[in-house]
Design an enzyme around this catalytic site. Structure first.
Site, PDB file in Angstrom:
ATOM      1  N   SER A  78       0.780  -1.274   0.094  1.00 49.66           N
ATOM      2  CA  SER A  78      -0.129  -0.016   0.043  1.00 49.66           C
ATOM      3  C   SER A  78       0.895   1.262   0.145  1.00 49.66           C
ATOM      4  CB  SER A  78      -0.920  -0.005   1.077  1.00 49.66           C
ATOM      5  OG  SER A  78      -1.645   0.888   1.325  1.00 49.66           O
ATOM      6  N   SER A 106      -1.267   1.178  17.571  1.00 51.96           N
ATOM      7  CA  SER A 106      -1.029   1.145  15.973  1.00 51.96           C
ATOM      8  C   SER A 106      -1.188  -0.384  15.700  1.00 51.96           C
ATOM      9  CB  SER A 106       0.176   1.766  15.422  1.00 51.96           C
ATOM     10  OG  SER A 106       0.343   1.352  14.110  1.00 51.96           O
TER      11      SER A 106
HETATM   12  C1  16G Z   1      -4.500  -0.166   7.893  1.00 51.44           C
HETATM   13  C2  16G Z   1      -5.844  -0.149   7.491  1.00 51.44           C
HETATM   14  C3  16G Z   1      -6.647   0.801   7.497  1.00 51.44           C
HETATM   15  C4  16G Z   1      -6.169   1.455   8.776  1.00 51.44           C
HETATM   16  C5  16G Z   1      -4.673   1.665   9.004  1.00 51.44           C
HETATM   17  C6  16G Z   1      -4.473   1.975  10.460  1.00 51.44           C
HETATM   18  C7  16G Z   1      -7.097  -1.854   5.959  1.00 51.44           C
HETATM   19  C8  16G Z   1      -7.162  -2.495   4.355  1.00 51.44           C
HETATM   20  N1  16G Z   1      -6.143  -0.958   5.923  1.00 51.44           N
HETATM   21  O1  16G Z   1      -3.825   0.537   6.635  1.00 51.44           O
HETATM   22  O2  16G Z   1      -7.863   0.944   7.473  1.00 51.44           O
HETATM   23  O3  16G Z   1      -6.596   3.018   8.843  1.00 51.44           O
HETATM   24  O4  16G Z   1      -4.245   0.268   9.013  1.00 51.44           O
HETATM   25  O5  16G Z   1      -3.218   1.998  10.857  1.00 51.44           O
HETATM   26  O6  16G Z   1      -7.636  -2.255   6.742  1.00 51.44           O
HETATM   27  P1  16G Z   1      -2.627   1.926  12.215  1.00 51.44           P
HETATM   28  O7  16G Z   1      -3.203   0.858  13.048  1.00 51.44           O
HETATM   29  O8  16G Z   1      -1.101   1.874  12.284  1.00 51.44           O
HETATM   30  O9  16G Z   1      -3.019   3.366  12.838  1.00 51.44           O
HETATM   31 MG    MG Z   2      -3.830   1.120   0.410  1.00 49.59          MG
END
Ligand code: 16G
Ligand code: MG
EC number: 5.4.2.3
Length: 560
Positions: free
Chosen positions: A67, A521
């Site tokens: 991503s 996170s």
């Molecule tokens: C991932 C998730 C996204 C979320 C992010 C939070 C999917 C496809 N992607 O990119 O939805 O906002 O994680 O990241 O589920 P964090 O837990 O590091 O804040």
């Molecule tokens: Mg993405």
């Protein structure tokens, strides 16, 4: 498991030893790490995907992407038969498989799991897995590893769909399992034809002026820019200028892309003073996130039009069309369906957006961060619209509602062609085809935003002025063990460690319109802090105070 299967697994897995000293977890977005250590993981996810296909007797997807992360990273995730994320029940098995220490251990785990899940290897229906990858150079060899994993399950078939956006692969899986045509050409055909249908239904007099017809898109130097360049050739309007398509030599996600634009609130590379005031949008590296923005005259700053505003635009439009559809309703005859419309956000949604949505009379629900949670909640409605502020979101329609709508649309075609009700029915149907109901999709989302702006006759300025975001601040805190924080109520309340929430509450109380929450996170080894308040200084100050509290309770000084 018969001897042939067992020896096939032992033999192939011995070619993919796991990396030493690394523990991988199937996080919010699958496995993600530096690409150099991922071969064994991707191979094992190949096995997992084949088993999932046997279990569900359906086509499964396997996507290789990291991503918005840097180009040297990569990752792998599975799309379930509906086109959504892998069921959460299987995540612990994914973790166990990825971390199995040797081939014997791996085979033992598979035997146990297959027994528990009652999976039949010799079923009449062979496993089938669709494979996709983004433009990362490491994708090619990782795709090979996935194929090896899939073919180590006897009779399993791997179909390489090539370089794709993540949502394209999810769309294909969903389409295949619904018995629909599912190639990339079919995807483009469906998006472009439903977009044209919406454009043909634009009310007279709501055309916006020529300058507003132009859209500039930052493709993050990834797969999305490349695909958009193809898609735009199938459309007459708007005029789309794709920058950072990856063809001009820029690096994937470096100073570009939706994640960068949303987090840093500055223009991406390739944008500058000549774009001031124009409608701009940014995709992330695998094109499942979309944000819009306006370039401001000074310091490369931008006005961000984020996922919350996209959600608001979609919700307004759908609500308006539903209202038209339900005029002159007569509950005794079949011309009325009480469609439940709901919107789903996370705690990161700007408080001003939630207020706005509620004032429009919409039902707003919250879930923890991560697409799988929002998607599940949105699926409880006849029309469920979900978005994360970071730009990931989509609209889901219940089968029951769509079935009724199609019948109603046909009925209206014969009875009152050209009526406002007929147009509303056709518009909602077109939205259900344009929007990717498998998962958030920046390309289909972008076309829907464009169609709705045209429909409303709105410039990006008018759209952006629907409400004014409250100033906010996001911070990261490094702690000894991020799992020590446990949250509840869609991550808005800390339940562990004791005392932390009370301390946060005391800080929040000092600021007008103050709101703050902390959560571990799911993708980095840190705690995230979010704060919002009536001024930027107040939001910064609240964020800093809460970050200090997290450090005090859990930081490196706390354990000594
Ligand atoms: C991932 C998730 C996204 C979320 C992010 C939070 C999917 C496809 N992607 O990119 O939805 O906002 O994680 O990241 O589920 P964090 O837990 O590091 O804040
Ligand atoms: Mg993405």
């Amino acid at each position: 498991m018969n001897e042939e299967q067992r020896s096939l697994l032992l033999k192939s897995s011995s070619r993919f030893p796991p990396p030493q000293g690394v523990k991988l977890t199937y996080g919010t977005a699958g496995f993600r790490a530096d690409a150099s250590i991922l071969e064994s993981t991707v191979y094992r996810v190949g096995i997992l995907a084949a088993l999932r296909s046997l279990k569900t007797k359906s086509v499964i997807g396997l996507m290789i992407t990291a991503s918005h992360n840097k180009v040297s990273d990569n990752g792998v995730k599975i799309a379930d038969p509906s086109g959504g994320m892998l069921t959460q029940n299987w995540e612990p098995f994914a973790d166990a498989l990825a971390n199995a220490s040797d081939p014997e251990d791996l085979v033992r785990l598979i035997i146990e799991f297959v027994k528990k899940e009652n999976i039949h290897f010799e079923g009449a229906c062979p496993a089938e897995v669709l494979l996709g990858r983004d433009t990362r150079p490491s994708g090619r060899s990782l795709l090979e590893a996935a194929k090896q994993g899939i073919s180590s399950i006897v009779g399993a078939i791997a179909l390489d769909m090539g370089v794709l956006t993540t949502p394209q692969l999810h769309w294909m899986v969903r389409a295949r399992n619904k018995g629909m045509k599912a190639s990339e050409v079919d995807y483009f055909e469906q998006l472009s034809s439903s977009f044209r249908c919406l454009m043909d239904l634009i009310p007279e007099g709501s055309k916006i002026n020529e300058m507003d017809d132009k859209l500039i898109v930052d493709g993050a130097n990834g797969v999305g820019g490349e695909k958009l360049a193809g898609l735009k050739n199938m459309l007459n309007s708007p005029v789309i200028d794709v920058r950072n398509s990856g063809k001009e030599g820029g690096v994937l996600n470096e100073g570009v892309g939706a994640d960068y634009v949303q987090k840093e609130k500055v223009v991406p590379v390739g944008f500058g003073p000549s774009d001031v005031g124009l409608r701009c949008a940014s995709l992330d590296g695998d094109a499942d996130r979309l944000v819009y923005f306006l370039v401001l005259p000074k310091d490369n700053k931008i006005d961000l039009v984020d996922g919350d505003k996209i959600l608001s635009l979609f919700a307004l439009f759908v609500k308006e069309q539903l209202a038209i559809l339900n005029t002159n309703r007569d509950e005794k005859i079949n011309n009325y369906y009480h469609a439940r419309l709901g919107v789903v956000q996370t705690a990161y949604a700007n408080g001003a957006s939630t207020d706005y949505l509620k004032k429009q009379g919409l039902e707003v629900l919250f879930t923890p961060t991560g697409v799988k949670y929002l998607h599940e909640k949105a699926a409880e409605f006849d029309i469920g619209i979900y978005f994360e502020a970071n730009g990931h979101g989509t609209i889901l329609f219940s089968e029951e509602f769509l079935c009724w709508l199609e019948a109603r649309d046909n009925e209206l075609s014969s009875m009152s062609k050209g009526s406002e009700q007929k147009k509303a029915a056709s518009r909602i149907l077109a939205v259900s085809k344009l929007i990717n109901q498998a998962v958030g999709d920046a390309l289909s989302g972008l076309l829907l935003v464009e169609a709705i702006l045209q429909h409303m006759g709105w410039s990006i300025h008018i759209w952006n002025a629907l409400y004014q975001d409250l100033p906010s601040r996001q911070l990261k805190v490094k702690v000894v063990d991020r799992t020590a924080i446990v949250t509840a109520n869609a991550e808005t309340v800390v339940v562990k460690p004791p005392g932390l929430q009370e301390a946060i509450n005391a800080e929040i109380a000092k600021y007008p319109q103050g709101r703050s929450f902390v959560r571990p996170s799911g993708t980095e080894d840190i705690i995230r802090v979010y704060a919002e308040a009536s001024t930027q200084d107040a939001a910064d100050s609240l964020g800093n105070s809460v970050a200090r509290l997290v450090d005090k309770f859990l930081g490196f000084g706390s354990s000594s």
